[in-house]
Design a protein around this motif. Structure first.
Motif, short mmCIF file in Angstrom:
data_model
loop_
_atom_site.label_atom_id
_atom_site.label_comp_id
_atom_site.label_asym_id
_atom_site.label_seq_id
_atom_site.Cartn_x
_atom_site.Cartn_y
_atom_site.Cartn_z
N GLN A 121 64.66 -82.41 47.86
CA GLN A 121 63.25 -82.34 47.44
C GLN A 121 63.10 -82.73 45.97
O GLN A 121 62.15 -83.42 45.60
CB GLN A 121 62.72 -80.92 47.67
CG GLN A 121 62.51 -80.57 49.14
CD GLN A 121 62.11 -79.12 49.34
OE1 GLN A 121 62.29 -78.27 48.46
NE2 GLN A 121 61.55 -78.81 50.50
N LEU A 122 64.05 -82.32 45.15
CA LEU A 122 64.01 -82.68 43.73
C LEU A 122 64.26 -84.18 43.54
O LEU A 122 63.70 -84.81 42.64
CB LEU A 122 65.03 -81.85 42.95
CG LEU A 122 64.72 -80.36 42.87
CD1 LEU A 122 65.91 -79.60 42.27
CD2 LEU A 122 63.45 -80.10 42.08
N VAL A 123 65.11 -84.75 44.39
CA VAL A 123 65.29 -86.21 44.39
C VAL A 123 63.98 -86.88 44.74
O VAL A 123 63.54 -87.86 44.09
CB VAL A 123 66.41 -86.62 45.38
CG1 VAL A 123 66.42 -88.15 45.58
CG2 VAL A 123 67.77 -86.14 44.90
N GLN A 124 63.32 -86.38 45.75
CA GLN A 124 62.03 -86.92 46.20
C GLN A 124 60.98 -86.86 45.09
O GLN A 124 60.12 -87.74 44.97
CB GLN A 124 61.57 -86.09 47.41
CG GLN A 124 60.38 -86.61 48.15
CD GLN A 124 60.19 -85.80 49.42
OE1 GLN A 124 60.95 -85.93 50.38
NE2 GLN A 124 59.18 -84.95 49.44
N GLY B 2 68.65 -88.16 40.65
CA GLY B 2 68.98 -89.24 41.57
C GLY B 2 70.25 -88.93 42.34
O GLY B 2 71.16 -88.26 41.83
N LEU B 3 70.34 -89.43 43.55
CA LEU B 3 71.53 -89.19 44.36
C LEU B 3 72.78 -89.79 43.74
O LEU B 3 73.89 -89.30 43.97
CB LEU B 3 71.32 -89.75 45.76
CG LEU B 3 70.34 -88.98 46.65
CD1 LEU B 3 70.08 -89.73 47.94
CD2 LEU B 3 70.86 -87.57 46.93
N ASP B 4 72.61 -90.85 42.95
CA ASP B 4 73.76 -91.49 42.31
C ASP B 4 74.01 -90.97 40.90
O ASP B 4 74.93 -91.45 40.22
CB ASP B 4 73.56 -93.01 42.27
CG ASP B 4 73.55 -93.63 43.65
OD1 ASP B 4 74.25 -93.11 44.54
OD2 ASP B 4 72.84 -94.64 43.85
N ASP B 5 73.23 -90.00 40.45
CA ASP B 5 73.46 -89.44 39.12
C ASP B 5 74.83 -88.75 39.07
O ASP B 5 75.23 -88.08 40.04
CB ASP B 5 72.41 -88.38 38.79
CG ASP B 5 71.05 -88.98 38.46
OD1 ASP B 5 70.97 -90.22 38.32
OD2 ASP B 5 70.09 -88.20 38.35
N TYR C 47 74.05 -83.13 34.29
CA TYR C 47 73.41 -81.84 34.43
C TYR C 47 74.33 -80.66 34.11
O TYR C 47 73.85 -79.56 33.84
CB TYR C 47 72.88 -81.67 35.85
CG TYR C 47 71.99 -82.82 36.27
CD1 TYR C 47 70.67 -82.88 35.86
CD2 TYR C 47 72.50 -83.87 37.04
CE1 TYR C 47 69.85 -83.95 36.21
CE2 TYR C 47 71.69 -84.94 37.40
CZ TYR C 47 70.38 -84.98 36.97
OH TYR C 47 69.58 -86.05 37.31
N ARG C 48 75.65 -80.91 34.16
CA ARG C 48 76.59 -79.82 33.93
C ARG C 48 77.84 -80.36 33.23
O ARG C 48 78.61 -81.11 33.83
CB ARG C 48 76.99 -79.19 35.26
CG ARG C 48 77.99 -78.07 35.16
CD ARG C 48 77.35 -76.78 34.68
NE ARG C 48 78.36 -75.75 34.45
CZ ARG C 48 78.07 -74.47 34.26
NH1 ARG C 48 76.80 -74.07 34.29
NH2 ARG C 48 79.02 -73.59 34.04
N PRO C 49 78.06 -79.99 31.96
CA PRO C 49 79.26 -80.46 31.25
C PRO C 49 80.49 -79.70 31.72
O PRO C 49 80.40 -78.62 32.31
CB PRO C 49 78.94 -80.14 29.79
CG PRO C 49 78.02 -78.96 29.86
CD PRO C 49 77.19 -79.17 31.10
N ILE D 151 81.65 -88.08 39.53
CA ILE D 151 81.19 -87.38 40.74
C ILE D 151 79.66 -87.47 40.82
O ILE D 151 78.96 -87.10 39.88
CB ILE D 151 81.61 -85.90 40.72
CG1 ILE D 151 83.12 -85.78 40.77
CG2 ILE D 151 80.98 -85.16 41.90
CD1 ILE D 151 83.62 -84.36 40.55
N THR D 152 79.15 -87.96 41.92
CA THR D 152 77.70 -88.09 42.09
C THR D 152 77.12 -86.88 42.83
O THR D 152 77.85 -86.12 43.47
CB THR D 152 77.35 -89.36 42.88
OG1 THR D 152 77.83 -89.22 44.23
CG2 THR D 152 77.96 -90.60 42.24
N ILE D 153 75.81 -86.77 42.75
CA ILE D 153 75.11 -85.73 43.50
C ILE D 153 75.39 -85.89 45.00
O ILE D 153 75.62 -84.90 45.72
CB ILE D 153 73.60 -85.78 43.22
CG1 ILE D 153 73.31 -85.53 41.75
CG2 ILE D 153 72.85 -84.79 44.11
CD1 ILE D 153 73.76 -84.19 41.24
#
Length: 393
Positions: free
Chosen positions: A101-104, A109-112, A117-119, A127-129
């Motif tokens: 839903q947040l991607v939408q 992004g799915l390829d982020d 978002y997390r160090p 590693i992607t979402i």
């Protein structure tokens, strides 16, 4: 372990036998119900399942709901269709749904890369979402670590924080480079839960409630706070043969203990009150059969995501073993079970199954109050496979 003599064995067999239908005023049971009741009753006895709820919705074969057994070993209070169960890794589908839903909404992004978002995540820049959702990140699964399981047994009331769990995972080397294979890991979903909180500015509980539970009218479903080990009433007690340590490498009991369990002289441990905070985004939800029916139907048929992203999610399911294209499939926090899609869940005390066939519009829900059978079988999955066989015969 608590042991009973011959009297206890007789009592246990009596508790496991028999099923209750959905009560007066309901439509007559479909044709498959009689044979299936006998089949499930035999499995429940053989697998030593204290209590179970089965809910089947089928346009082709007819709807059927049944309950088996009692809420507590040694008691006479029957399980009901309204009972609350911990649903374990079915929670992963909820975390995955909110992420999509947040991607939408354009918030990620799915390829982020997860490092955005997390160090501090090993291989976080690569590693992607999507790889977190697909269980293809390679990140070590904290719940497989030996000393972690020692603490689960010695400190069952400990309220685990997500950062504690990630520290355990990140101290171990990854299984493989990102995208280099498949390994089911709770670490992936804990990371996704933290990303949800970062992007929404609220708790994961709030995200589930506002984005899934309230829109679908799931009034009996919740994700408890980390310090909350209670289950809403009514609910069965949850049972487990062995301990977290003894079942870590092999869920099956030693042969002598399996024989004792079959005689009824070895009973499972009551682990209902152990704090499940260590599962959090990966397995902490509580629900009922009716709520899960509503949820898994909407999740697979559509309504929680737009049509494009819904198709992307369903199309993401790929064989776990590339050499066996007809074997188990997984993708974006969904599992495929033959013609049905959904998930299952297992944590000490409970094992559950939910799945929906979008073509035939069949839905199967199974909730059990046992972690694993003495022979290691996942009890809800065993009942679900028998149900699917009956529906698709």
């Amino acid at each position: 372990m608590r042991r009973l003599g011959a009297t206890g064995a007789t009592l246990l067999l009596a508790l496991l036998a028999g099923a209750c239908g959905s009560g007066e005023g309901t439509p007559p049971a479909p044709a498959y119900a009689a044979d299936l009741t006998r089949t499930l009753g035999t499995l429940i006895t053989d697998l030593r399942i204290p209590g179970a709820v089965v809910m089947i919705t089928s346009k082709a074969k007819g709807n059927w709901t049944a309950t088996f057994g009692n809420r507590a070993l040694g008691g006479t209070d029957r399980v009901t269709v309204d009972d609350h169960f911990r649903v374990g890794s079915n929670t992963k589908t909820m975390t995955g749904t909110v992420i999509l839903q947040l991607v939408q909404e354009g918030k990620l992004g799915l390829d982020d890369p997860v490092s955005k978002y997390r160090p501090g995540v090993p291989n976080g820049d690569a590693i992607t979402i999507t790889q977190l959702l697909d269980m293809r990140s390679g990140l070590y699964n904290y719940s497989e670590e030996d000393q972690f399981n020692v603490r689960l047994d010695s400190e069952p009331g400990h309220a685990w924080q997500p950062d504690e769990l990630l520290a355990i995972a990140f101290a171990q080397p990854p299984y493989f480079p990102p995208g280099g294979g498949f390994h089911y890991s709770n670490t992936n979903t804990v990371l996704l839960g933290l990303i949800i909180e970062k992007l929404t500015g609220g708790t994961l509980q709030e995200a589930f409630r506002h984005r899934i539970f309230d829109p679908l009218g799931m009034r009996n479903t919740s994700l408890p706070a980390l310090a909350d080990a209670d289950i809403p009433a009514p609910h069965p007690r949850g049972y487990m043969f062995g301990t977290n340590v003894s079942t870590l490498k092999e869920a099956a009991l030693p042969a002598a203990e399996q024989a004792a369990a079959a005689r009824g002289s070895l009973l499972p441990n009551d682990v209902t009150d152990a704090n499940p905070s260590w599962t959090w985004a990966a397995g902490g939800a509580i629900s009922t059969a009716g709520d899960l029916t509503r949820y898994v139907t909407a999740m697979i048929d559509g309504g929680l995501l737009d049509a494009k992203l819904q198709k992307t999610r369903l199309d993401s399911i790929q064989p776990v073993d590339p050499t066996n294209p007809n074997g188990a499939g997984y993708g974006m926090a969904l599992a495929r079970f033959g013609p049905l899609v959904g998930h299952d869940g297992q944590l000490p005390g409970f094992q559950s199954f939910m799945a929906h066939d979008p073509d035939r519009e069949d839905t199967v829900i199974v909730l059990t109050s046992l972690y694993a059978a003495p022979n290691g079988t996942q009890p809800a999955n065993a009942l679900a496979m028998a149900i699917i066989k009956a529906l698709y015969a």
